[in-house]
Scaffold this active site. Sequence first.
Site, PDB file in Angstrom:
ATOM      1  N   GLN A 106      22.738  20.736 -10.446  1.00 28.84           N
ATOM      2  CA  GLN A 106      23.229  19.834  -9.546  1.00 28.84           C
ATOM      3  C   GLN A 106      24.588  20.159  -9.113  1.00 28.84           C
ATOM      4  OE1 GLN A 106      22.904  15.523 -11.624  1.00 28.84           O
ATOM      5  NE2 GLN A 106      22.895  17.206 -13.308  1.00 28.84           N
ATOM      6  N   HIS A 124      21.721  19.695  -5.122  1.00 27.49           N
ATOM      7  CA  HIS A 124      22.757  18.958  -4.345  1.00 27.49           C
ATOM      8  C   HIS A 124      23.408  19.775  -3.261  1.00 27.49           C
ATOM      9  CE1 HIS A 124      23.136  15.527  -7.836  1.00 27.49           C
ATOM     10  NE2 HIS A 124      22.184  15.352  -7.045  1.00 27.49           N
TER      11      HIS A 124
HETATM   12  P1  OAD Z   1      29.450  14.402 -14.482  1.00 27.86           P
HETATM   13  O1  OAD Z   1      30.940  14.598 -14.278  1.00 27.86           O
HETATM   14  O2  OAD Z   1      28.973  13.025 -14.375  1.00 27.86           O
HETATM   15  O3  OAD Z   1      29.285  14.867 -16.078  1.00 27.86           O
HETATM   16  C1  OAD Z   1      29.832  16.175 -16.571  1.00 27.86           C
HETATM   17  C2  OAD Z   1      29.193  15.980 -18.253  1.00 27.86           C
HETATM   18  O4  OAD Z   1      29.705  17.249 -18.534  1.00 27.86           O
HETATM   19  C3  OAD Z   1      30.045  15.005 -18.937  1.00 27.86           C
HETATM   20  O5  OAD Z   1      28.746  14.437 -19.833  1.00 27.86           O
HETATM   21  C4  OAD Z   1      30.610  15.842 -19.865  1.00 27.86           C
HETATM   22  O6  OAD Z   1      30.679  15.383 -21.304  1.00 27.86           O
HETATM   23  C5  OAD Z   1      30.074  17.252 -19.994  1.00 27.86           C
HETATM   24  N1  OAD Z   1      31.000  18.339 -20.231  1.00 27.86           N
HETATM   25  C6  OAD Z   1      32.219  18.364 -20.084  1.00 27.86           C
HETATM   26  N2  OAD Z   1      32.800  19.677 -20.398  1.00 27.86           N
HETATM   27  C7  OAD Z   1      31.530  20.600 -21.018  1.00 27.86           C
HETATM   28  C8  OAD Z   1      31.456  21.678 -21.431  1.00 27.86           C
HETATM   29  N3  OAD Z   1      32.593  22.470 -21.428  1.00 27.86           N
HETATM   30  N4  OAD Z   1      30.196  22.016 -21.674  1.00 27.86           N
HETATM   31  C9  OAD Z   1      29.360  21.058 -21.665  1.00 27.86           C
HETATM   32  N5  OAD Z   1      29.314  19.989 -21.280  1.00 27.86           N
HETATM   33  C10 OAD Z   1      30.548  19.373 -20.825  1.00 27.86           C
HETATM   34  O7  OAD Z   1      28.792  15.540 -13.700  1.00 27.86           O
HETATM   35  P2  OAD Z   1      27.230  15.540 -13.441  1.00 27.86           P
HETATM   36  O8  OAD Z   1      26.208  14.956 -14.497  1.00 27.86           O
HETATM   37  O9  OAD Z   1      26.867  16.903 -12.797  1.00 27.86           O
HETATM   38  O10 OAD Z   1      26.835  14.334  -7.213  1.00 27.86           O
HETATM   39  O11 OAD Z   1      27.243  14.414 -12.037  1.00 27.86           O
HETATM   40  C11 OAD Z   1      26.105  14.438 -11.580  1.00 27.86           C
HETATM   41  C12 OAD Z   1      26.350  14.253 -10.053  1.00 27.86           C
HETATM   42  O12 OAD Z   1      27.409  13.139  -9.844  1.00 27.86           O
HETATM   43  C13 OAD Z   1      27.175  15.413  -9.129  1.00 27.86           C
HETATM   44  O13 OAD Z   1      26.308  16.348  -8.665  1.00 27.86           O
HETATM   45  C14 OAD Z   1      27.661  14.822  -8.135  1.00 27.86           C
HETATM   46  C15 OAD Z   1      28.477  13.456  -9.006  1.00 27.86           C
HETATM   47  O14 OAD Z   1      28.817  12.556  -8.108  1.00 27.86           O
HETATM   48  C16 OAD Z   1      27.234  14.175  -5.820  1.00 27.86           C
HETATM   49  O15 OAD Z   1      28.489  14.389  -5.587  1.00 27.86           O
HETATM   50  C17 OAD Z   1      26.031  13.599  -5.009  1.00 27.86           C
END
Ligand code: OAD
Length: 249
Positions: A106, A124
């Site tokens: 993503q 994305h």
């Molecule tokens: P999020 O910010 O929603 O989630 C990030 C996740 O990574 C969280 O669950 C954290 O706990 C975890 N995290 C943080 N540090 C970490 C590490 N060192 N190792 C492993 N995990 C870690 O981001 P996404 O799930 O990618 O879309 O968000 C999905 C979409 O929402 C994005 O692509 C973007 C956003 O809005 C658009 O802009 C359309």
Amino acid sequence: MSETTFDIPPNLAKKLRTARHVAVLTGAGVSAESGIPTFRDAQTGLWAKYDPQELATPQAFQQNPRLVWDWYAWRRELVARAAPNPAHIALAELERHVPQYTLITQNVDGLHQQAGSRNVVELHGNIARTKCFVEDVVVEHWDETSDIPPRCPHCGGPLRPDVVWFGERLPEAALLAAQDAARHCDMFFSIGTSGVVEPAASLPFMALKQGATVVIVNPESKPSPGPTLYGLNGPAGTVLPALLRAAWQ
Ligand code: OAD
């Protein structure tokens, strides 16, 4: 590669070693250790400081194109300064170990490719690319004038980043490739994603339903010992190198 240790369940290491098709879904957490902010982490996430409705929708761009262009230009600079971390490197190495491998992301930062991953399904888009808001075609060269955003050299429409905004469709080929991998893999990893944005959020459930082993890697995940759902509760840059060592050393 990081030498920090993380205990990997031995049966999980064995499953990975013998897997025929591994699919991996990554989110912003996989790039967090490269210094790129996530979206939803409570203190540091981008959506804790900025309103996605004002920055990441077609309507926002129509209302305030300059603000949106400048925000993405700032993020593009953050990405340009970042380098792949041990998680990206481990995922590129995994591609060399398993017979069939699908890396779905993503993220729009291109760090998987920089780490050496070859077949990356970008759900994305990619922040390094620019497209015409009107014609929806990728544009590589344009005149640098004082216009912000710059103008499309073909039609004069405003240029925008080639990323998917809220309310927009995902690139169809990428989505089909991701769903196909989720349905046919025997192991599915969900790494560094909060799993709240569809359709990516459904992919692990699709894989689980088809009988795959699903592994969640996230410092916020609940530890879960298997046998079909594993939660590896730690940062991807530590967990993934440890997983590769446990499977192949
Ligand atoms: P999020 O910010 O929603 O989630 C990030 C996740 O990574 C969280 O669950 C954290 O706990 C975890 N995290 C943080 N540090 C970490 C590490 N060192 N190792 C492993 N995990 C870690 O981001 P996404 O799930 O990618 O879309 O968000 C999905 C979409 O929402 C994005 O692509 C973007 C956003 O809005 C658009 O802009 C359309």
